[in-house]
Enzyme design. Sequence first.
Site, PDB file in Angstrom:
ATOM      1  N   SER A  63     -20.058  -1.344   2.860  1.00 24.89           N
ATOM      2  CA  SER A  63     -18.920  -2.200   2.537  1.00 24.89           C
ATOM      3  C   SER A  63     -19.358  -3.476   1.821  1.00 24.89           C
ATOM      4  CB  SER A  63     -18.161  -2.584   3.801  1.00 24.89           C
ATOM      5  OG  SER A  63     -17.915  -1.449   4.592  1.00 24.89           O
TER       6      SER A  63
HETATM    7  N1  SAH Z   1     -19.755   0.411   8.351  1.00 23.38           N
HETATM    8  C1  SAH Z   1     -20.485   1.028   7.254  1.00 23.38           C
HETATM    9  C2  SAH Z   1     -19.611   1.455   6.094  1.00 23.38           C
HETATM   10  C3  SAH Z   1     -18.661   2.484   6.504  1.00 23.38           C
HETATM   11  S1  SAH Z   1     -18.221   3.693   5.321  1.00 23.38           S
HETATM   12  C4  SAH Z   1     -21.606   0.142   6.753  1.00 23.38           C
HETATM   13  O1  SAH Z   1     -21.751  -0.986   7.242  1.00 23.38           O
HETATM   14  O2  SAH Z   1     -22.368   0.605   5.895  1.00 23.38           O
HETATM   15  C5  SAH Z   1     -17.288   4.693   6.459  1.00 23.38           C
HETATM   16  C6  SAH Z   1     -18.122   5.631   7.273  1.00 23.38           C
HETATM   17  O3  SAH Z   1     -17.247   6.246   8.214  1.00 23.38           O
HETATM   18  C7  SAH Z   1     -18.723   6.775   6.453  1.00 23.38           C
HETATM   19  O4  SAH Z   1     -20.101   6.803   6.623  1.00 23.38           O
HETATM   20  C8  SAH Z   1     -18.041   8.019   7.024  1.00 23.38           C
HETATM   21  O5  SAH Z   1     -18.892   9.158   7.057  1.00 23.38           O
HETATM   22  C9  SAH Z   1     -17.683   7.567   8.424  1.00 23.38           C
HETATM   23  N2  SAH Z   1     -16.625   8.333   9.080  1.00 23.38           N
HETATM   24  C10 SAH Z   1     -15.465   8.800   8.561  1.00 23.38           C
HETATM   25  N3  SAH Z   1     -14.751   9.456   9.493  1.00 23.38           N
HETATM   26  C11 SAH Z   1     -15.472   9.396  10.655  1.00 23.38           C
HETATM   27  C12 SAH Z   1     -15.280   9.897  11.979  1.00 23.38           C
HETATM   28  N4  SAH Z   1     -14.199  10.585  12.319  1.00 23.38           N
HETATM   29  N5  SAH Z   1     -16.231   9.663  12.901  1.00 23.38           N
HETATM   30  C13 SAH Z   1     -17.368   8.974  12.578  1.00 23.38           C
HETATM   31  N6  SAH Z   1     -17.600   8.468  11.352  1.00 23.38           N
HETATM   32  C14 SAH Z   1     -16.675   8.682  10.392  1.00 23.38           C
END
Ligand code: SAH
Length: 215
Positions: A63
Amino acid sequence: MTETERAENIMRFIYALRSKGVTDAHVLRAMEQIDRAVFLRGVFSERAYEDTPLPIACGQTISQPSVVALMTEALEVTSRHKVLEVGTGSGYQAAILSRLARRVYTVERHRPLVASARAAFEALNLSNITCLASDGSFGLPEQAPFDRILVTAAAEDPPGPLLQQLRIGGIMVVPVGQSDHVQSLIKVRRSETGFDYEELRPVRFVPLLEGMARE
Ligand code: SAH
């Protein structure tokens, strides 16, 4: 990058966060201390101090730092709190939370991201983070309730299991809306009698998907 260049980059980075409205001194200090470059690979690590989202493995994104800071600020984390993050991604947001909270649980549906985030936490000696491969839409019942929950992927509605795993008096921050559209960052507070919802700002996140990813 020399030490002086890094120091200048960090100074500009913190200035950019302040200019985007981040004011909490604890959050700013955590952002200053955690090196975002550790969570990026190859050419992208050179752009770690730009206030922009960047690609990571598995087609996901780290992000934008000002969004990480503003979400962290909205979560009102203290050193007494047990926090759940859904969507580890690179691990950067979890690392920031770990400087403010007592304990951080972070879950991710892509196993390779879990492995690289764990390696980054180890490299930075962040020992109060537990990173697990699991579908975060169901939360982490075995560790519930949580004082704070941060969802870093967009759901159409705040997921029921996450609301249930929030302690009374707890706060959850979650982007809500259809993927590929502008979503709203929502702050949910749980009281004795129910849930209060506050709309914070427009954001754009990858969707919260069901089930583990097939690699
Ligand atoms: N917080 C992260 C950025 C998040 S991007 C950082 O600091 O880099 C969103 C993430 O959520 C992705 O890696 C995606 O694979 C994950 N995601 C999406 N749906 C999910 C779920 N149901 N359970 C766990 N992770 C999930």
